[in-house]
Design a protein around this motif. Sequence first.
Motif, mmCIF file in Angstrom:
data_model
loop_
_atom_site.group_PDB
_atom_site.id
_atom_site.type_symbol
_atom_site.label_atom_id
_atom_site.label_comp_id
_atom_site.label_asym_id
_atom_site.label_seq_id
_atom_site.Cartn_x
_atom_site.Cartn_y
_atom_site.Cartn_z
ATOM 1 N N ARG A 27 74.627 127.356 108.588
ATOM 2 C CA ARG A 27 74.004 127.925 109.794
ATOM 3 C C ARG A 27 72.584 127.388 109.959
ATOM 4 O O ARG A 27 72.189 126.982 111.056
ATOM 5 N N LEU A 28 71.817 127.361 108.866
ATOM 6 C CA LEU A 28 70.451 126.849 108.927
ATOM 7 C C LEU A 28 70.450 125.373 109.319
ATOM 8 O O LEU A 28 69.652 124.949 110.145
ATOM 9 N N ASP A 35 66.257 115.266 111.607
ATOM 10 C CA ASP A 35 65.109 114.705 110.907
ATOM 11 C C ASP A 35 64.043 115.772 110.631
ATOM 12 O O ASP A 35 62.849 115.477 110.559
ATOM 13 N N VAL A 36 64.457 117.024 110.446
ATOM 14 C CA VAL A 36 63.535 118.138 110.254
ATOM 15 C C VAL A 36 62.542 117.836 109.132
ATOM 16 O O VAL A 36 62.891 117.249 108.115
ATOM 17 N N GLY A 62 64.567 115.743 106.634
ATOM 18 C CA GLY A 62 65.972 115.629 106.971
ATOM 19 C C GLY A 62 66.821 116.761 106.415
ATOM 20 O O GLY A 62 66.444 117.465 105.482
ATOM 21 N N ARG A 63 67.986 116.908 107.009
ATOM 22 C CA ARG A 63 68.891 117.998 106.643
ATOM 23 C C ARG A 63 69.398 117.884 105.210
ATOM 24 O O ARG A 63 69.554 118.899 104.525
ATOM 25 N N ARG A 67 68.959 120.810 102.477
ATOM 26 C CA ARG A 67 70.092 121.448 101.803
ATOM 27 C C ARG A 67 69.923 121.379 100.283
ATOM 28 O O ARG A 67 70.136 122.371 99.582
ATOM 29 N N ALA A 68 69.512 120.231 99.756
ATOM 30 C CA ALA A 68 69.302 120.090 98.310
ATOM 31 C C ALA A 68 68.212 121.056 97.832
ATOM 32 O O ALA A 68 68.338 121.680 96.768
ATOM 33 N N TYR A 69 67.163 121.189 98.623
ATOM 34 C CA TYR A 69 66.088 122.118 98.271
ATOM 35 C C TYR A 69 66.597 123.560 98.246
ATOM 36 O O TYR A 69 66.257 124.337 97.348
ATOM 37 N N LEU A 70 67.406 123.926 99.217
ATOM 38 C CA LEU A 70 67.915 125.290 99.283
ATOM 39 C C LEU A 70 68.810 125.615 98.086
ATOM 40 O O LEU A 70 68.816 126.753 97.604
#
Length: 158
Positions: A27-28, A35-36, A62-63, A67-70
């Motif tokens: 969702r996030l 390119d966030v 970037g996404r 995602r890896a950070y989350l």
Amino acid sequence: MSIAPEGPDAQLTREVLAAIQEREWDRLENLTDPDVAVEVRSDPGIRASRNEHVWRARSLRGRAELRAYLVELREAAPALACQPLASSRVGDRAVVRTECAGVDSAGSPFDAVADFSVWTRDGLVERLEADITDLSVGEDVIRHGDGDPRRYFQTFLG
């Protein structure tokens, strides 16, 4: 400052914070520009050192990096509950002061205050910043904390 984000990107800001709170990474990802840019910073005066790799100073692009950070964040803080305290507009972004409480990877409670800044473009988040202004971990939280200590375990309690 009000609690609910205001302005043209208010709904998107609420959705981003809810996705983080509920750990809904798909969702996030759908709410962010491909390119966030993401910046996580902390006040240099914060002494706590556990899990610094996720909160002290991180810069992501970037996404895929988000995602890896989350995933790292979930490992470092398996229980995390975020409660908005206040919100405002600063220039072209929404800023939401949030209390984040939970249990870290060592099983210790933590309590943090962070200012989340959200910039949007074309209905997506193009930049997200988290500035951690206060952080307590372990017995300091229990001894000096105010309120119900069960809030640290809220994610586990449902």
